[in-house]
Write an enzyme that holds these catalytic residues in place. Structure first.
Site, PDB file in Angstrom:
ATOM      1  CB  SER A 101      38.126 -22.167 -58.937  1.00 50.95           C
ATOM      2  OG  SER A 101      38.191 -21.569 -57.671  1.00 50.95           O
ATOM      3  CG  ASP A 150      31.238 -28.410 -53.846  1.00 51.83           C
ATOM      4  OD1 ASP A 150      30.521 -27.687 -53.119  1.00 51.83           O
ATOM      5  OD2 ASP A 150      32.261 -27.996 -54.422  1.00 51.83           O
ATOM      6  N   GLY A 178      35.199 -20.400 -50.055  1.00 47.19           N
ATOM      7  CA  GLY A 178      35.229 -18.952 -50.251  1.00 47.19           C
ATOM      8  C   GLY A 178      34.289 -18.239 -49.300  1.00 47.19           C
TER       9      GLY A 178
HETATM   10  N1  LIG Z   1      31.850 -36.515 -61.908  1.00 44.18           N
HETATM   11  C1  LIG Z   1      31.239 -35.391 -62.246  1.00 44.18           C
HETATM   12  N2  LIG Z   1      30.060 -35.415 -62.915  1.00 44.18           N
HETATM   13  C2  LIG Z   1      29.438 -34.271 -63.281  1.00 44.18           C
HETATM   14  N3  LIG Z   1      29.902 -33.030 -63.031  1.00 44.18           N
HETATM   15  C3  LIG Z   1      31.074 -32.932 -62.368  1.00 44.18           C
HETATM   16  C4  LIG Z   1      31.790 -34.099 -61.929  1.00 44.18           C
HETATM   17  N4  LIG Z   1      32.906 -33.682 -61.312  1.00 44.18           N
HETATM   18  C5  LIG Z   1      32.888 -32.331 -61.328  1.00 44.18           C
HETATM   19  N5  LIG Z   1      31.787 -31.870 -61.967  1.00 44.18           N
HETATM   20  C6  LIG Z   1      31.415 -30.463 -62.161  1.00 44.18           C
HETATM   21  O1  LIG Z   1      32.546 -29.631 -61.947  1.00 44.18           O
HETATM   22  C7  LIG Z   1      32.356 -28.805 -60.785  1.00 44.18           C
HETATM   23  C8  LIG Z   1      33.637 -28.720 -59.974  1.00 44.18           C
HETATM   24  O2  LIG Z   1      34.022 -30.017 -59.538  1.00 44.18           O
HETATM   25  P1  LIG Z   1      34.540 -30.328 -58.072  1.00 44.18           P
HETATM   26  O3  LIG Z   1      34.824 -31.788 -58.007  1.00 44.18           O
HETATM   27  O4  LIG Z   1      33.572 -29.779 -57.080  1.00 44.18           O
HETATM   28  O5  LIG Z   1      35.941 -29.563 -58.030  1.00 44.18           O
HETATM   29  P2  LIG Z   1      36.384 -28.066 -57.617  1.00 44.18           P
HETATM   30  O6  LIG Z   1      35.164 -27.347 -57.135  1.00 44.18           O
HETATM   31  O7  LIG Z   1      37.391 -28.288 -56.541  1.00 44.18           O
HETATM   32  O8  LIG Z   1      37.003 -27.479 -58.823  1.00 44.18           O
HETATM   33  C9  LIG Z   1      31.222 -29.489 -60.018  1.00 44.18           C
HETATM   34  O9  LIG Z   1      30.532 -28.566 -59.204  1.00 44.18           O
HETATM   35  C10 LIG Z   1      30.381 -30.032 -61.151  1.00 44.18           C
HETATM   36  O10 LIG Z   1      29.605 -29.006 -61.737  1.00 44.18           O
HETATM   37 MG   LIG Z   2      33.634 -27.988 -55.930  1.00 46.57          MG
END
Ligand SMILES: Nc1ncnc2c1ncn2[C@@H]1O[C@H](COP(=O)(O)OP(=O)(O)O)[C@@H](O)[C@H]1O
Ligand SMILES: [Mg+2]
Length: 317
Positions: free
Chosen positions: A150, A262, A282
């Site tokens: 999240s 993702d 989810g």
């Molecule tokens: N390296 C990245 N570059 C750009 N956006 C990112 C990056 N890492 C995460 N994000 C943004 O943050 C959101 C959540 O990151 P994610 O790695 O999917 O972790 P989680 O969903 O487990 O919190 C991603 O959907 C994206 O919008």
């Molecule tokens: Mg994610």
């Protein structure tokens, strides 16, 4: 008809989401005329499983304990078949560093990154290597805890001056953090479900942040700050490439049943790169996998039935 234990709640930061996922799964199981045993996962989990002797468990837990393989190990020990991925895939998905190594080893794209533990920072002077890391990744970078969901603890660092505070924030969620290349582009979620011919990708969900929220990742998860579009407005070829990449990631990580990958479509409109995979995404009314299931023309109830059958079909270890 089966006796199905629905495991939800738990102690992770995603407890509330899990309770909502569990309630929705229970309603679907009742529609399917299964006997439902609701278990709020806590210290009496083993006793509850021993007392109720379910035929199968539907794991609707997110985050620590539920999604990281711990509960799956217990279910294996107790001889209770359960939905979705086994311990090893859960462990790989819960730890973003391990996920990224697995993807990289399998030749799949994931943004460049460097990871270090609290110990490396405190006892080995890893902080002094930050300039070298920053030089290799180029700014902006994204700093995130290895475990968590999240978007909790994820920070955007436009310059070197922003990195230390972002690392401190990430360390408040986990003892391991990663610095990752920032990917400018579109945020895509591809759900994958096992079918008769192996894993299949569902229609893609795109998360589109509303104005002003582009770099506040945590805010995106607040209701109304992000619009979700499914199926995502993409060229057919791009859709197919993203779906193929998600299935390849699902296989490389060893997932089973269902999962959500993702990924990002880079701003050139061509590059695709995997951020992470969720072993138990989810399952609430507003969650992304259920949206994709519906867009595929499958009811949530039919999805639950398929996942349950997959759990029962899995050969015991
Ligand atoms: N390296 C990245 N570059 C750009 N956006 C990112 C990056 N890492 C995460 N994000 C943004 O943050 C959101 C959540 O990151 P994610 O790695 O999917 O972790 P989680 O969903 O487990 O919190 C991603 O959907 C994206 O919008
Ligand atoms: Mg994610």
């Amino acid at each position: 008809m089966s006796r199905v234990a629905v495991l939800a709640g738990g102690q992770s930061l995603e407890r509330q989401v899990s309770l909502r996922s569990g309630a929705r799964v229970r309603a679907a199981l009742e529609r399917l005329s299964h006997e439902v045993i609701a278990i709020d996962v806590g210290p009496d989990l083993v006793d509850q499983l021993a007392d109720t002797e379910p035929d199968v468990a539907f794991v609707a837990l997110h985050g620590r304990d539920g999604e990281d393989g711990t509960v799956q190990e217990i279910l294996e020990l107790m001889g209770v078949p359960y939905t979705a991925s086994g311990p090893s895939a859960c462990i790989r998905c819960m730890d973003k560093v391990l996920t990224k190594h697995t993807l990289r080893d399998a030749g799949l794209p994931t943004p460049e990154f460097y990871a270090f533990s609290q110990t490396a920072f405190d006892s080995l002077g890893a902080g002094r290597a930050l300039p070298a890391i920053e030089e290799r990744l180029e700014f902006p970078v994204v700093v995130k805890p290895a475990a968590q969901g999240s978007a909790l603890g994820i920070r955007f660092a436009p310059t070197a001056a922003d990195v230390p505070a972002a690392i401190v924030a990430a360390f408040s969620y986990d003892t391991k953090v990663l610095l990752e290349r920032h990917v400018a582009g579109r945020d895509l979620a591809v759900s994958v479900i096992d079918g008769v011919d192996g894993p299949e990708a569902l229609p893609i969900v795109e998360a589109i942040p509303r104005d002003g929220d582009h770099y506040d990742f945590e805010a995106r998860y607040e209701i109304g700050r992000t619009d979700f579009v499914c199926p995502a407005d993409l060229e057919k070829q791009t859709t197919q490439r993203a779906q193929a990449l998600a299935v390849a990631a699902y296989r490389a990580l060893g997932c089973y049943g269902f999962a959500r990958v993702d990924l990002m479509l880079e701003s050139d409109g061509i590059g695709l790169t995997v951020l992470e995979a969720n072993a138990i995404p989810g399952l609430t009314e507003t969650s992304l996998l259920p949206q994709a299931v519906e867009a595929a023309g499958v009811s949530f109830t039919a999805f639950v039935e398929r996942v349950l059958n997959l759990a029962l079909a899995r050969a015991p270890a």
